[in-house]
Design an enzyme around this catalytic site. Structure first.
Site, PDB file in Angstrom:
ATOM      1  N   GLY A   1       5.199   3.737  -8.551  1.00 35.34           N
ATOM      2  CA  GLY A   1       5.808   3.052  -7.427  1.00 35.34           C
ATOM      3  C   GLY A   1       7.312   2.928  -7.549  1.00 35.34           C
ATOM      4  O   GLY A   1       8.066   3.811  -7.141  1.00 35.34           O
TER       5      GLY A   1
ATOM      6  N   GLN B   1      -1.035   6.476   4.505  1.00 37.10           N
ATOM      7  CA  GLN B   1      -1.932   5.365   4.214  1.00 37.10           C
ATOM      8  C   GLN B   1      -2.194   4.545   5.472  1.00 37.10           C
ATOM      9  O   GLN B   1      -1.255   4.065   6.113  1.00 37.10           O
ATOM     10  CB  GLN B   1      -1.358   4.461   3.125  1.00 37.10           C
ATOM     11  CG  GLN B   1      -2.378   3.412   2.662  1.00 37.10           C
ATOM     12  CD  GLN B   1      -1.782   2.333   1.801  1.00 37.10           C
ATOM     13  OE1 GLN B   1      -0.947   1.560   2.266  1.00 37.10           O
ATOM     14  NE2 GLN B   1      -2.214   2.250   0.548  1.00 37.10           N
TER      15      GLN B   1
ATOM     16  N   ARG C   1      -8.367   3.419  -1.236  1.00 40.35           N
ATOM     17  CA  ARG C   1      -7.729   2.600  -2.268  1.00 40.35           C
ATOM     18  C   ARG C   1      -8.431   1.250  -2.417  1.00 40.35           C
ATOM     19  O   ARG C   1      -8.754   0.607  -1.419  1.00 40.35           O
ATOM     20  CB  ARG C   1      -6.250   2.365  -1.935  1.00 40.35           C
ATOM     21  CG  ARG C   1      -5.451   1.800  -3.122  1.00 40.35           C
ATOM     22  CD  ARG C   1      -4.008   1.558  -2.761  1.00 40.35           C
ATOM     23  NE  ARG C   1      -3.157   1.602  -3.943  1.00 40.35           N
ATOM     24  CZ  ARG C   1      -2.035   0.905  -4.093  1.00 40.35           C
ATOM     25  NH1 ARG C   1      -1.644   0.075  -3.143  1.00 40.35           N
ATOM     26  NH2 ARG C   1      -1.312   1.019  -5.174  1.00 40.35           N
TER      27      ARG C   1
ATOM     28  N   TYR D   1      -5.744  -6.986   2.267  1.00 37.60           N
ATOM     29  CA  TYR D   1      -5.736  -6.664   3.687  1.00 37.60           C
ATOM     30  C   TYR D   1      -7.159  -6.588   4.254  1.00 37.60           C
ATOM     31  O   TYR D   1      -8.128  -6.941   3.585  1.00 37.60           O
ATOM     32  CB  TYR D   1      -4.918  -5.404   3.927  1.00 37.60           C
ATOM     33  CG  TYR D   1      -3.478  -5.590   3.500  1.00 37.60           C
ATOM     34  CD1 TYR D   1      -2.729  -6.659   3.998  1.00 37.60           C
ATOM     35  CD2 TYR D   1      -2.882  -4.758   2.557  1.00 37.60           C
ATOM     36  CE1 TYR D   1      -1.423  -6.879   3.592  1.00 37.60           C
ATOM     37  CE2 TYR D   1      -1.567  -4.977   2.143  1.00 37.60           C
ATOM     38  CZ  TYR D   1      -0.853  -6.029   2.665  1.00 37.60           C
ATOM     39  OH  TYR D   1       0.444  -6.259   2.261  1.00 37.60           O
TER      40      TYR D   1
END
Length: 358
Positions: A310, A98, A226, A179
């Site tokens: 996760g 990622q 994503r 982000y």
């Protein structure tokens, strides 16, 4: 859960089931951003999940925001990730790295150059961040010039190429969770008046240009993306135009034929149905707060092709095997999520080990 165990083709990969490992920051890289010595063990232990999406990995020095997160922009980084990729492949799994540029979610004390974070506009998130000297307020970032934007797009491209050199099967572009890419999309973080701000098309431009550059460099069939529509992590507010922005963004990303779209889903089911209709390729849906007995619900409802997990994967390296037999799961130790040593990282017991000890 029968559909969970059906095979699925994702680009160049054929997966034996519909589970995957979601990206999770662990903050155990070396000081220079090279994956730590235990990283190959950690990832390969979880190879039965099939597709492993790595922790967020900065594509450049400016992309780092947190302590001890890995990078993928130097020869040492490539060598470190190659050990991880080889270990995962040896166990029959696949690895996507990622690419995470944190933008304004950074503190100078946490970066190798000690500069201010970069962002679409000079707007601080109004949050604190952990540093080596404790919690500190995140400072106002530096607004990116057009030159900065173009350079950052190229850094994503180069990082993707480095990931492939390291043996990864592809990359996931992190356009979520507060982000940099999502900062461009959020009305309260992006106050630009140029071609990267204002209209829906302009605020989505950076995301689309990053995706296009990466797909051109390594192939669309090795490029995932994503998103986290409507989520307010990092102090973001996408505003009333948020849904329309995502409708536009998803349609444009679909034209690039990216291998998958990964949705961090906060519970807006009608909008998830819209995403499913807009996205013609493989769709990953990571549903927040999903109970174990509903792990396959989105797949069974044809709202997703793959269900990434996760914390269950973090605490259960043999999650797939446990789920198949209905075994209980190890609880996740939240105190060891970020930073530290082998404890809470590679020492979670498998079911087979527990049975041997009993």
């Amino acid at each position: 859960m029968d559909k969970l165990w059906e095979t699925v083709t994702v680009g160049r990969m054929t997966l034996s089931h519909r589970l995957a490992m979601a990206p999770m920051t662990r903050s155990r890289a070396q000081a220079d951003g090279t994956p730590g010595d235990l990283a190959p063990v950690y990832y390969s232990q979880r190879a039965s999940l099939g597709l492993l999406i790595s922790e967020g990995t900065q594509p450049s020095e400016d992309g780092q925001g947190y302590l001890f997160t890995p990078g993928i922009y130097t020869d040492n980084h490539v060598a470190g990730w190659k050990k991880v990729a080889d270990a995962v492949h040896d166990k029959g799994g696949y690895l996507f790295i990622q690419l995470m540029h944190v933008g304004r979610m950074s503190h100078p004390n946490n970066t190798p150059h000690h500069r201010l974070g970069l962002a679409p506009s000079a707007v601080a998130p109004g949050l604190e961040m952990f540093t080596a000297t404790g919690m500190q307020e995140i400072p106002v970032p530096r607004e990116m010039s057009i030159t900065d934007i173009h350079r950052t797009i190229d850094e994503f491209r180069q990082a993707a190429a480095a990931a492939i050199r390291a043996g990864a099967d592809g990359v996931e572009i992190h356009g979520a969770n507060g982000y940099l890419i999502q900062q461009f999309m959020a009305e309260n973080a992006n106050q630009r008046q140029d071609q990267y701000g204002g209209s829906i098309e302009n605020r989505a431009r950076f995301a689309i240009e990053v995706a296009a550059a990466v797909a051109h460099e390594i192939g669309a069939d090795r490029t995932g993306f994503r998103i986290s529509p409507g989520m307010t992590l990092g102090g973001l507010d996408e505003g009333a135009s948020g849904p329309d922005l995502y409708r536009y963004l998803i349609s444009e990303l679909a034209k690039l034929n990216l291998v998958y779209l990964h949705v961090m889903h906060g519970g807006n089911d009608p909008f998830l149905k819209e995403i499913r209709a807009l996205w013609p390729h493989v769709l990953l849906v990571n549903r927040a707060g999903r109970p174990l007995d509903q792990i396959a619900s989105d797949i069974e409802a044809n709202l997703a092709d793959i269900a990434p997990i996760g914390a269950w994967a973090l605490a259960n390296p043999d999650f797939v095997e446990r789920l198949k037999v209905g075994a209980s799961l190890n609880p996740a130790d939240t105190a060891t999520f970020f930073g530290g040593d082998a404890h809470g990282y590679i020492d979670y017991p498998t079911l087979a080990k527990l049975q041997q000890e009993s």
